[in-house]
Motif scaffolding. Structure first.
Motif, PDB file in Angstrom:
ATOM      1  N   ASP A  66      22.173  30.822 -70.350  1.00  0.00           N
ATOM      2  CA  ASP A  66      23.190  29.969 -70.964  1.00  0.00           C
ATOM      3  C   ASP A  66      23.300  28.595 -70.298  1.00  0.00           C
ATOM      4  O   ASP A  66      23.739  27.624 -70.926  1.00  0.00           O
ATOM      5  CB  ASP A  66      24.562  30.648 -70.941  1.00  0.00           C
ATOM      6  CG  ASP A  66      24.752  31.610 -72.103  1.00  0.00           C
ATOM      7  OD1 ASP A  66      23.844  31.684 -72.957  1.00  0.00           O
ATOM      8  OD2 ASP A  66      25.793  32.293 -72.154  1.00  0.00           O
ATOM      9  N   PHE A  67      22.930  28.509 -69.028  1.00  0.00           N
ATOM     10  CA  PHE A  67      22.981  27.222 -68.334  1.00  0.00           C
ATOM     11  C   PHE A  67      21.689  26.420 -68.518  1.00  0.00           C
ATOM     12  O   PHE A  67      21.554  25.325 -67.987  1.00  0.00           O
ATOM     13  CB  PHE A  67      23.232  27.421 -66.838  1.00  0.00           C
ATOM     14  CG  PHE A  67      24.613  27.876 -66.499  1.00  0.00           C
ATOM     15  CD1 PHE A  67      25.706  27.028 -66.638  1.00  0.00           C
ATOM     16  CD2 PHE A  67      24.845  29.163 -66.038  1.00  0.00           C
ATOM     17  CE1 PHE A  67      26.991  27.446 -66.317  1.00  0.00           C
ATOM     18  CE2 PHE A  67      26.123  29.589 -65.701  1.00  0.00           C
ATOM     19  CZ  PHE A  67      27.199  28.728 -65.849  1.00  0.00           C
ATOM     20  N   GLY A  68      20.729  26.994 -69.232  1.00  0.00           N
ATOM     21  CA  GLY A  68      19.437  26.332 -69.413  1.00  0.00           C
ATOM     22  C   GLY A  68      18.458  26.647 -68.311  1.00  0.00           C
ATOM     23  O   GLY A  68      17.422  25.995 -68.190  1.00  0.00           O
ATOM     24  N   GLU A  69      18.756  27.677 -67.503  1.00  0.00           N
ATOM     25  CA  GLU A  69      17.900  28.019 -66.374  1.00  0.00           C
ATOM     26  C   GLU A  69      16.734  28.905 -66.815  1.00  0.00           C
ATOM     27  O   GLU A  69      16.881  29.757 -67.678  1.00  0.00           O
ATOM     28  CB  GLU A  69      18.699  28.738 -65.284  1.00  0.00           C
ATOM     29  CG  GLU A  69      19.145  30.158 -65.600  1.00  0.00           C
ATOM     30  CD  GLU A  69      20.399  30.265 -66.458  1.00  0.00           C
ATOM     31  OE1 GLU A  69      20.933  31.377 -66.586  1.00  0.00           O
ATOM     32  OE2 GLU A  69      20.819  29.238 -67.016  1.00  0.00           O
ATOM     33  N   ASN A  70      15.571  28.678 -66.200  1.00  0.00           N
ATOM     34  CA  ASN A  70      14.412  29.532 -66.450  1.00  0.00           C
ATOM     35  C   ASN A  70      14.434  30.793 -65.593  1.00  0.00           C
ATOM     36  O   ASN A  70      14.129  31.879 -66.065  1.00  0.00           O
ATOM     37  CB  ASN A  70      13.103  28.788 -66.165  1.00  0.00           C
ATOM     38  CG  ASN A  70      12.786  27.705 -67.156  1.00  0.00           C
ATOM     39  OD1 ASN A  70      12.621  26.550 -66.787  1.00  0.00           O
ATOM     40  ND2 ASN A  70      12.704  28.049 -68.429  1.00  0.00           N
ATOM     41  N   LEU A  71      14.787  30.617 -64.313  1.00  0.00           N
ATOM     42  CA  LEU A  71      14.786  31.744 -63.390  1.00  0.00           C
ATOM     43  C   LEU A  71      16.161  31.901 -62.750  1.00  0.00           C
ATOM     44  O   LEU A  71      16.722  30.925 -62.225  1.00  0.00           O
ATOM     45  CB  LEU A  71      13.753  31.545 -62.284  1.00  0.00           C
ATOM     46  CG  LEU A  71      12.274  31.624 -62.677  1.00  0.00           C
ATOM     47  CD1 LEU A  71      11.398  31.276 -61.476  1.00  0.00           C
ATOM     48  CD2 LEU A  71      11.916  33.014 -63.212  1.00  0.00           C
ATOM     49  N   ILE A  72      16.700  33.104 -62.806  1.00  0.00           N
ATOM     50  CA  ILE A  72      17.890  33.452 -62.040  1.00  0.00           C
ATOM     51  C   ILE A  72      17.419  34.312 -60.878  1.00  0.00           C
ATOM     52  O   ILE A  72      16.744  35.321 -61.078  1.00  0.00           O
ATOM     53  CB  ILE A  72      18.912  34.225 -62.896  1.00  0.00           C
ATOM     54  CG1 ILE A  72      19.361  33.378 -64.091  1.00  0.00           C
ATOM     55  CG2 ILE A  72      20.110  34.642 -62.050  1.00  0.00           C
ATOM     56  CD1 ILE A  72      20.263  34.118 -65.065  1.00  0.00           C
ATOM     57  N   VAL A  73      17.747  33.869 -59.673  1.00  0.00           N
ATOM     58  CA  VAL A  73      17.250  34.543 -58.478  1.00  0.00           C
ATOM     59  C   VAL A  73      18.406  34.883 -57.553  1.00  0.00           C
ATOM     60  O   VAL A  73      19.247  34.028 -57.262  1.00  0.00           O
ATOM     61  CB  VAL A  73      16.217  33.675 -57.726  1.00  0.00           C
ATOM     62  CG1 VAL A  73      15.642  34.443 -56.539  1.00  0.00           C
ATOM     63  CG2 VAL A  73      15.103  33.237 -58.665  1.00  0.00           C
ATOM     64  N   GLU A  74      18.443  36.115 -57.104  1.00  0.00           N
ATOM     65  CA  GLU A  74      19.465  36.569 -56.162  1.00  0.00           C
ATOM     66  C   GLU A  74      18.955  36.391 -54.735  1.00  0.00           C
ATOM     67  O   GLU A  74      17.792  36.658 -54.445  1.00  0.00           O
ATOM     68  CB  GLU A  74      19.753  38.038 -56.427  1.00  0.00           C
ATOM     69  CG  GLU A  74      20.869  38.633 -55.596  1.00  0.00           C
ATOM     70  CD  GLU A  74      21.089  40.098 -55.942  1.00  0.00           C
ATOM     71  OE1 GLU A  74      22.147  40.427 -56.496  1.00  0.00           O
ATOM     72  OE2 GLU A  74      20.164  40.912 -55.681  1.00  0.00           O
ATOM     73  N   GLY A  75      19.822  35.888 -53.855  1.00  0.00           N
ATOM     74  CA  GLY A  75      19.462  35.816 -52.439  1.00  0.00           C
ATOM     75  C   GLY A  75      19.202  34.434 -51.899  1.00  0.00           C
ATOM     76  O   GLY A  75      19.044  34.262 -50.689  1.00  0.00           O
TER      77      GLY A  75
END
Length: 309
Positions: A66-75
């Motif tokens: 929804d924010f236009g991000e390609n990758l959501i990464v934890e950490g």
């Protein structure tokens, strides 16, 4: 160590991205079938899963992408990593090129929440080596070498009109990126001083690049106004750089005395005029590169004055 929580694309610009679970990353291009891929510095966008969770706790209802991000990464707290940080996930290698992004029009999230985290928390990267990334894959940092954001501007009426190939701009990029610099902006514009002034101000004040290298428009021709436009936007003069380049070039050809290039400072940005020919550009960069990093370190506060060591 980070973990990939979502891999998102959109086939068309202006359409929200969606989580597709896995994607192919193409060297120096971006994600296969993603509308924002291309030969530029913002090929892949990344956002911290922790920042998204904090935003959700304010009451936002969000889907991956929804924010236009390609990758959501934890950490990872991407915002606090330096430009130039290199990540590896499987065979894919990404180099971070930009932190944050100027928001030209408010998205639907901003209209609902009065806020959006992508402009300040999102980061962008180039694909250095391709491969496949899937949800659940581990991502690690393999280098945190700082790199100065750099802009290259070619001044050429024929080049801007597509009547002449720009060889000097790419030559500058090839040389400068061998050092601690990454070219995030590259422009070809006609020899119009007002256009150059506006572009310089935008790059310094909004884009926050640390170094601007111009090529062309420094001679005696009636259309050569690059030095005057550069001086018009300056806060401080830095004449030694231009003087040094001329002095070095005069050991190669006496015609170098005809170059009118200047070097100045605006805010925390150093602007240097280089000659227009590819040969003269290479010679000037050869002379300039050894001392350039230290000057920028002092200008941006990353290092003390020369006599302070």
């Amino acid at each position: 160590m980070g973990k990939v929580k979502a891999v998102c694309i959109s086939e068309k610009k202006g359409v929200q991205k969606r989580n597709i679970g896995e994607a192919v990353f193409i060297e120096d291009y971006g994600i296969e079938n993603d509308a924002h891929a291309g030969k530029w510095h913002r090929q892949v966008s990344l956002l911290s899963a922790d920042k998204i969770q904090e935003f959700k706790e304010k009451g936002a209802v969000l889907k991956d992408g929804d924010f236009g991000e390609n990758l959501i990464v934890e950490g990872f707290d991407f915002r606090n990593l330096p430009v130039g940080t290199v990540f590896q996930c499987n065979d894919v290698i990404l180099e971070m090129t930009q932190i944050g992004k100027e928001c030209h029009s408010h998205c639907e999230i901003y209209k609902i929440m009065g806020d959006c985290i992508m402009p300040r928390e999102g980061v962008f990267a180039k694909v250095i080596h391709g491969g496949t990334i899937r949800v659940g894959d581990d991502m690690r940092i393999i280098s945190q070498n700082f790199r100065y954001r750099t802009a290259v501007i070619t001044l050429s009426d024929k080049g801007a009109a597509g009547e002449r190939e720009d060889k000097s701009g790419p030559a500058i990029r090839d040389i400068v990126e061998k050092g601690p610099y990454i070219v995030t902006e590259q422009h070809i514009i006609p020899d119009e001083p007002e256009m150059l002034k506006k572009l310089l101000i935008k790059l310094c004040d909004s884009k926050k690049v640390s170094l601007i290298l111009t090529t062309g428009g420094t001679g005696f021709s009636k259309r050569d106004w690059t030095p005057e436009a550069t001086l018009a936007v300056a806060d401080r003069n830095a004449p030694g750089i231009a003087e040094g380049i001329r002095a070095y070039s005069m050991t190669i050809t006496p015609k170098a005395m005809l170059s009118r290039g200047v070097s100045v400072i605006r805010g925390e940005t150093l602007i240097i005029n280089l000659p227009g020919s590819p040969k003269a550009v290479r010679e000037s960069m050869e002379y300039l590169m050894p001392a350039l990093e230290h000057g920028l370190d002092i200008l941006t506060g990353r290092d003390s004055e020369c006599g302070g060591k």
